[in-house]
Design an enzyme around this catalytic site. Structure first.
Site, PDB file in Angstrom:
ATOM      1  N   HIS A 104      61.753  56.590  65.416  1.00 25.24           N
ATOM      2  CA  HIS A 104      61.742  55.169  65.774  1.00 25.24           C
ATOM      3  C   HIS A 104      62.956  54.741  64.794  1.00 25.24           C
ATOM      4  O   HIS A 104      63.532  55.228  63.805  1.00 25.24           O
ATOM      5  CB  HIS A 104      60.596  54.449  65.370  1.00 25.24           C
ATOM      6  CG  HIS A 104      60.028  54.346  63.596  1.00 25.24           C
ATOM      7  ND1 HIS A 104      58.906  54.637  63.314  1.00 25.24           N
ATOM      8  CD2 HIS A 104      60.960  53.876  62.609  1.00 25.24           C
ATOM      9  CE1 HIS A 104      58.783  54.413  62.081  1.00 25.24           C
ATOM     10  NE2 HIS A 104      60.163  53.961  61.465  1.00 25.24           N
ATOM     11  N   GLU A 148      59.003  51.826  68.408  1.00 28.71           N
ATOM     12  CA  GLU A 148      58.291  52.813  68.387  1.00 28.71           C
ATOM     13  C   GLU A 148      58.536  53.779  69.645  1.00 28.71           C
ATOM     14  O   GLU A 148      59.161  53.191  70.873  1.00 28.71           O
ATOM     15  CB  GLU A 148      56.737  52.588  68.155  1.00 28.71           C
ATOM     16  CG  GLU A 148      56.292  52.049  67.050  1.00 28.71           C
ATOM     17  CD  GLU A 148      56.350  52.951  65.737  1.00 28.71           C
ATOM     18  OE1 GLU A 148      57.050  54.174  65.805  1.00 28.71           O
ATOM     19  OE2 GLU A 148      55.770  52.582  64.501  1.00 28.71           O
TER      20      GLU A 148
END
Ligand code: GLP
Length: 254
Positions: A138, A143
């Site tokens: 990330h 994410e």
């Protein structure tokens, strides 16, 4: 993409600081994107040192941080506001009005995210964005699976990020489950990007990001599509690169 191999963490921090210093000397009103986490701490210490030695002036620099935990007030020691204040802001001559972080407890999340994007645009866009990388690849708090064109938004943290960041809290239950983060779209609009990675626990994410396919499953791999990225790695973080990637000794940037 320029990949620079540092001898160790201290060397990585010095190389990163010299790149930032050059950028500020070239453009004293640089719009600088800032990151948190353990990785950039050495860089901030180097920048503070250079400032104290009279080699760096932040009086016209404008900063925008990548992210903030959702729900934490700025005086919470776990917040990124607090981190930036204690590790960097209070030690240099940045003007308060030039410092920006996403708010942790906005009344209206959508409006606050739009206002953050508007502030970046009003400042002329980010000239140089500093990034770390999560173990799952990330960047900011974007994410795996994050939308490519996302701007600043409220994100759900991945379980592995919550676990990885539990080391900063007294227990994993205390780690906020959400954060407000610049999106991949915001990050990709920065004119230059400096990605720092240190330690063996980042080696797989680094290899996937730099040498793997460009995929939202590894958000940092999208940086392969950016025209001006410098990556500074220590030996441990570079440990899983296949050796085909060109490496350089000094972090020149486009
Ligand atoms: C957090 C931050 C990221 C940072 C990452 C890695 O999740 N939101 O910006 O890059 O952690 O942190 P560290 O440098 O502590 O490994």
């Amino acid at each position: 993409m320029k990949i620079v191999l540092a001898r160790d963490y201290q060397h990585l921090s010095r190389l990163g600081a010299s790149l930032v210093t050059r950028a500020i000397k070239q453009k004293p009103n640089l719009v600088l994107g800032l990151a948190t986490g353990e990785t950039p701490l050495g860089l901030y210490q180097e920048l503070v040192k250079l400032y104290r030695q009279g080699n760096l002036d932040f009086s016209r620099v404008v900063t925008f941080n990548l992210d903030e935990y959702y729900g934490l007030p700025p005086d919470d020691p776990h917040s990124y506001h607090y981190y930036m204040e204690t590790n960097f802001f209070k030690h240099v001559n940045l003007r308060r009005e030039n410092v920006h972080l996403p708010p942790g407890r906005p009344e209206n999340v959508v409006a606050a995210c739009a206002a953050y994007e508007a502030a970046i645009a009003a400042a002329g866009g980010i000239d140089l964005q500093i990034l770390g990388i999560g173990q799952n690849g990330h960047i900011g708090f974007n994410e795996p699976g994050a939308a490519l064109n996302a701007t600043t938004h409220l994100v759900d943290l991945a379980p592995e990020t919550i676990l990885a960041n539990a080391r900063f809290f007294s227990c994993v239950e205390e780690v906020p489950r959400r954060a407000i983060s610049m999106g991949i779209g915001t990050i990709m609009k920065a004119r230059r990007i400096l990605l720092l990675a240190s330690g063996e626990d980042k080696a797989l994410a680094v290899a996937q990001a730099l040498e793997g396919p460009v995929t939202t499953r590894v958000p940092a791999s999208l940086l392969q599509l950016h025209p001006c990225v410098t990556v500074i790695l220590d030996r441990a973080a570079a440990g899983q690169l296949n050796g085909k990637t060109n490496r350089e000794e000094e972090p020149v940037c486009c």
